[in-house]
Design a protein around this motif. Structure first.
Motif, PDB file in Angstrom:
ATOM      1  N   ILE A  90      12.119   7.985  -7.961  1.00  0.00           N
ATOM      2  CA  ILE A  90      11.003   7.485  -8.751  1.00  0.00           C
ATOM      3  C   ILE A  90       9.752   8.322  -8.504  1.00  0.00           C
ATOM      4  N   ASP A  91       8.929   8.451  -9.528  1.00  0.00           N
ATOM      5  CA  ASP A  91       7.620   9.085  -9.383  1.00  0.00           C
ATOM      6  C   ASP A  91       6.763   8.174  -8.510  1.00  0.00           C
TER       7      ASP A  91
ATOM      8  N   VAL B  54       4.727  -2.009  -8.365  1.00  0.00           N
ATOM      9  CA  VAL B  54       4.580  -3.030  -7.316  1.00  0.00           C
ATOM     10  C   VAL B  54       3.123  -3.432  -7.085  1.00  0.00           C
ATOM     11  N   GLY B  55       2.217  -2.892  -7.892  1.00  0.00           N
ATOM     12  CA  GLY B  55       0.801  -3.237  -7.752  1.00  0.00           C
ATOM     13  C   GLY B  55       0.189  -2.750  -6.451  1.00  0.00           C
ATOM     14  N   ALA B  56       0.645  -1.595  -5.992  1.00  0.00           N
ATOM     15  CA  ALA B  56       0.174  -1.053  -4.716  1.00  0.00           C
ATOM     16  C   ALA B  56      -1.198  -0.394  -4.846  1.00  0.00           C
ATOM     17  N   ASP B  57      -1.937  -0.433  -3.762  1.00  0.00           N
ATOM     18  CA  ASP B  57      -3.180   0.319  -3.635  1.00  0.00           C
ATOM     19  C   ASP B  57      -2.892   1.574  -2.830  1.00  0.00           C
TER      20      ASP B  57
ATOM     21  N   MET C 287       6.020   4.108  -8.956  1.00  0.00           N
ATOM     22  CA  MET C 287       6.380   3.131  -7.927  1.00  0.00           C
ATOM     23  C   MET C 287       5.177   2.256  -7.592  1.00  0.00           C
ATOM     24  N   ALA C 288       4.043   2.879  -7.346  1.00  0.00           N
ATOM     25  CA  ALA C 288       2.828   2.132  -6.995  1.00  0.00           C
ATOM     26  C   ALA C 288       2.431   1.183  -8.135  1.00  0.00           C
TER      27      ALA C 288
ATOM     28  N   TYR D  51       0.856  -1.182   0.000  1.00  0.00           N
ATOM     29  CA  TYR D  51       0.000   0.000   0.000  1.00  0.00           C
ATOM     30  C   TYR D  51       0.892   1.232   0.000  1.00  0.00           C
ATOM     31  N   CYS D  52       0.435   2.281  -0.655  1.00  0.00           N
ATOM     32  CA  CYS D  52       1.124   3.567  -0.638  1.00  0.00           C
ATOM     33  C   CYS D  52       0.177   4.592  -0.039  1.00  0.00           C
TER      34      CYS D  52
END
Length: 164
Positions: A134-135, A143-146, A139-140, A110-111
């Motif tokens: 990194i933007d 890594v497949g972040a929510d 980044m999200a 998660y971000c």
């Protein structure tokens, strides 16, 4: 494994991103901000957390604190930090070098939305002396972040922010 797994991650998913290696430790937000010449908010710190039996990573600005009420609302319970041994075992990265890239174990990432104010952030890269620039959205995406809203508001928004 740590730095090498991050190198392999970027070689496969984002070969344009260069890992920055410093000769001094960048394990803390203050050390990283000084070494990279940025304000502490731009350091994207990766926290290893557990809620119930779920372990996950949360990437936040370096200058914010978690908001326990928001954490409970977003994740359904009180979060606890993993200890250094658990962090190393799950991520493959040492404390101070933890990042969402090149993980030893697939973990949910998660971000925090607090990162979105910046056009570029500086997360660690698997070792206590490495990082990438990194933007935050890139980044999200990598890594497949929510995105979640689980931090207290920073004291003030830096003048160098992108204004998003």
């Amino acid at each position: 494994m740590s730095l090498e797994s991050v190198r392999a991650f970027f070689a496969q998913k984002a070969p344009e991103i260069r890992i920055i290696e410093k000769t001094t430790s960048t394990a803390t937000v203050a050390q990283a901000a000084e070494a990279h010449g940025v304000e502490p908010g731009r350091i994207a710190k990766t926290l290893s957390l557990r809620v119930g039996d779920r372990s996950f990573l949360l990437v936040t600005r370096g200058d914010v604190r978690l908001d326990n009420r928001k954490i409970k609302a977003a994740f359904g319970g009180k979060a606890s930090m993993l200890d250094a041994e658990q962090v190393q075992a799950l991520t493959g990265h040492p404390v101070g070098g933890v990042c969402p890239f090149g993980l030893a174990t697939p973990l949910r990432v998660y971000c925090d939305i607090s990162l979105k104010v910046f056009d570029e952030v500086v997360p660690a890269a698997g070792a206590t002396h490495t990082a990438v620039r990194i933007d935050p959205q890139h980044m999200a995406d990598l890594v497949g972040a929510d995105w979640v809203d689980v931090c207290q508001q920073p004291a003030e928004t830096p003048a160098t922010a992108s204004g998003e």
